[in-house]
Design a protein around this motif. Structure first.
Motif, PDB file in Angstrom:
ATOM      1  N   ALA A  86       0.808  -1.213   0.000  1.00 35.70           N
ATOM      2  CA  ALA A  86       0.000   0.000   0.000  1.00 35.70           C
ATOM      3  C   ALA A  86       0.849   1.274   0.000  1.00 35.70           C
ATOM      4  N   TRP A  87       2.078   1.200   0.532  1.00 35.47           N
ATOM      5  CA  TRP A  87       2.897   2.413   0.578  1.00 35.47           C
ATOM      6  C   TRP A  87       4.250   2.287  -0.125  1.00 35.47           C
ATOM      7  N   TRP A  88       4.710   1.082  -0.409  1.00 38.87           N
ATOM      8  CA  TRP A  88       5.977   0.900  -1.123  1.00 38.87           C
ATOM      9  C   TRP A  88       5.723   1.102  -2.606  1.00 38.87           C
ATOM     10  N   ASP A  89       6.528   1.915  -3.267  1.00 37.75           N
ATOM     11  CA  ASP A  89       6.364   2.199  -4.691  1.00 37.75           C
ATOM     12  C   ASP A  89       7.103   1.140  -5.505  1.00 37.75           C
ATOM     13  N   GLY A  90       6.452   0.013  -5.705  1.00 32.84           N
ATOM     14  CA  GLY A  90       7.032  -1.103  -6.428  1.00 32.84           C
ATOM     15  C   GLY A  90       6.289  -2.363  -6.045  1.00 32.84           C
ATOM     16  N   THR A  91       6.956  -3.491  -6.142  1.00 34.28           N
ATOM     17  CA  THR A  91       6.299  -4.747  -5.791  1.00 34.28           C
ATOM     18  C   THR A  91       6.899  -5.313  -4.506  1.00 34.28           C
ATOM     19  N   VAL A  92       6.052  -6.046  -3.783  1.00 29.39           N
ATOM     20  CA  VAL A  92       6.436  -6.653  -2.513  1.00 29.39           C
ATOM     21  C   VAL A  92       6.030  -8.113  -2.555  1.00 29.39           C
ATOM     22  N   SER A  93       6.941  -8.995  -2.152  1.00 32.50           N
ATOM     23  CA  SER A  93       6.607 -10.414  -2.060  1.00 32.50           C
ATOM     24  C   SER A  93       7.324 -11.010  -0.850  1.00 32.50           C
ATOM     25  N   ILE A  94       6.823 -12.153  -0.413  1.00 32.58           N
ATOM     26  CA  ILE A  94       7.465 -12.871   0.682  1.00 32.58           C
ATOM     27  C   ILE A  94       8.600 -13.696   0.087  1.00 32.58           C
ATOM     28  N   ALA A  95       9.772 -13.617   0.689  1.00 29.04           N
ATOM     29  CA  ALA A  95      10.948 -14.339   0.201  1.00 29.04           C
ATOM     30  C   ALA A  95      11.433 -15.255   1.314  1.00 29.04           C
ATOM     31  N   GLY A  96      10.744 -16.350   1.499  1.00 30.50           N
ATOM     32  CA  GLY A  96      11.088 -17.246   2.593  1.00 30.50           C
ATOM     33  C   GLY A  96      10.284 -16.889   3.822  1.00 30.50           C
ATOM     34  N   GLY A  97      10.501 -17.595   4.895  1.00 29.87           N
ATOM     35  CA  GLY A  97       9.704 -17.435   6.088  1.00 29.87           C
ATOM     36  C   GLY A  97       9.927 -16.155   6.859  1.00 29.87           C
ATOM     37  N   ASP A  98      11.045 -15.472   6.655  1.00 30.59           N
ATOM     38  CA  ASP A  98      11.305 -14.281   7.458  1.00 30.59           C
ATOM     39  C   ASP A  98      11.899 -13.141   6.633  1.00 30.59           C
ATOM     40  N   CYS A  99      11.606 -13.118   5.330  1.00 30.37           N
ATOM     41  CA  CYS A  99      12.176 -12.087   4.457  1.00 30.37           C
ATOM     42  C   CYS A  99      11.125 -11.504   3.523  1.00 30.37           C
ATOM     43  N   VAL A 137      15.561  -5.865  -3.511  1.00 32.41           N
ATOM     44  CA  VAL A 137      16.257  -6.097  -2.250  1.00 32.41           C
ATOM     45  C   VAL A 137      15.499  -7.138  -1.435  1.00 32.41           C
ATOM     46  N   THR A 138      16.246  -7.945  -0.717  1.00 32.81           N
ATOM     47  CA  THR A 138      15.670  -8.918   0.205  1.00 32.81           C
ATOM     48  C   THR A 138      15.986  -8.433   1.611  1.00 32.81           C
ATOM     49  N   LEU A 139      14.917  -8.168   2.370  1.00 35.89           N
ATOM     50  CA  LEU A 139      15.039  -7.656   3.728  1.00 35.89           C
ATOM     51  C   LEU A 139      14.650  -8.749   4.712  1.00 35.89           C
ATOM     52  N   LYS A 140      15.582  -9.153   5.538  1.00 36.88           N
ATOM     53  CA  LYS A 140      15.356 -10.197   6.531  1.00 36.88           C
ATOM     54  C   LYS A 140      14.927  -9.555   7.846  1.00 36.88           C
ATOM     55  N   VAL A 141      13.865 -10.090   8.421  1.00 41.42           N
ATOM     56  CA  VAL A 141      13.430  -9.628   9.739  1.00 41.42           C
ATOM     57  C   VAL A 141      14.405 -10.188  10.774  1.00 41.42           C
ATOM     58  N   VAL A 142      15.105  -9.290  11.470  1.00 44.12           N
ATOM     59  CA  VAL A 142      16.083  -9.748  12.458  1.00 44.12           C
ATOM     60  C   VAL A 142      15.612  -9.528  13.887  1.00 44.12           C
ATOM     61  N   GLU A 143      14.636  -8.651  14.054  1.00 48.90           N
ATOM     62  CA  GLU A 143      14.092  -8.433  15.390  1.00 48.90           C
ATOM     63  C   GLU A 143      12.745  -7.753  15.258  1.00 48.90           C
ATOM     64  N   ASP A 161      -3.079 -16.037   1.473  1.00 53.38           N
ATOM     65  CA  ASP A 161      -1.721 -16.108   0.935  1.00 53.38           C
ATOM     66  C   ASP A 161      -0.874 -14.928   1.419  1.00 53.38           C
ATOM     67  N   ASP A 162      -1.469 -14.020   2.172  1.00 46.95           N
ATOM     68  CA  ASP A 162      -0.782 -12.816   2.595  1.00 46.95           C
ATOM     69  C   ASP A 162      -0.573 -12.804   4.100  1.00 46.95           C
ATOM     70  N   LEU A 163      -0.004 -13.868   4.608  1.00 45.19           N
ATOM     71  CA  LEU A 163       0.264 -13.945   6.035  1.00 45.19           C
ATOM     72  C   LEU A 163       1.501 -13.148   6.374  1.00 45.19           C
ATOM     73  N   SER A 164       1.499 -12.547   7.533  1.00 45.95           N
ATOM     74  CA  SER A 164       2.699 -11.885   8.015  1.00 45.95           C
ATOM     75  C   SER A 164       3.810 -12.924   8.045  1.00 45.95           C
TER      76      SER A 164
END
Length: 145
Positions: free
Chosen positions: A29-42, A54-60, A139-142
């Motif tokens: 809704a706010w990122w100007d581009g596409t967003v997808s889940i890349a694995g269980g925590d990215c 870019v692949t952003l990993k949730v670290v905390e 399909d859009d689980l956190s």
């Protein structure tokens, strides 16, 4: 290394803001581009501003309070940078602080990236003010569920 810092107040419940930061539909809704889940925590984010996604990993994460992403792959300017979101109660709503750390850019490129983050945060605030709930999509689980 440089840190970009932004702070805005959003007159919305913490749960709404959190949803916008932790679900694919919220991010989209706010990122100007596409967003997808890349694995269980990215998350995998792309946009015209990036050389490559870019692949952003949730670290905390501490729900409704703080969230930290590490860029583990993608656009060379983003790799190994850290994005920290902090939510703090304000008189009305919440103050959102964004710190994007460890940039290795020239001053001109850093200024451009700083502007892009400012625009994203303004769009985030606008989307949080909409009263509509995000559509429910199995399909859009956190990435944290």
């Amino acid at each position: 290394m440089a840190t970009l810092l932004h702070q805005i107040t959003i007159d919305a419940p913490a749960s709404r803001i959190w949803e916008m930061l932790t679900s694919r539909l919220g991010l989209q809704a706010w990122w100007d581009g596409t967003v997808s889940i890349a694995g269980g925590d990215c998350w995998r984010l792309s946009s015209d501003d990036l050389e490559s996604p870019v692949t952003l990993k949730v670290v905390e994460e501490e729900p409704d309070k703080s969230l930290e992403w590490l860029c583990v792959q993608g656009d060379p300017d983003w790799e190994n940078t850290l994005v920290l979101w902090t939510l703090e109660k304000a008189k009305r709503g919440f103050t959102i602080r964004l710190e994007h750390r460890d940039w290795r850019l020239s001053e001109i490129d850093l200024a451009a990236e700083n502007t892009r983050w400012g625009e994203r945060l303004m769009k985030l605030r606008l989307q949080c003010h909409h009263n509509d709930d995000l559509p429910v999509n199995d399909d859009d689980l956190s990435v944290w569920t």
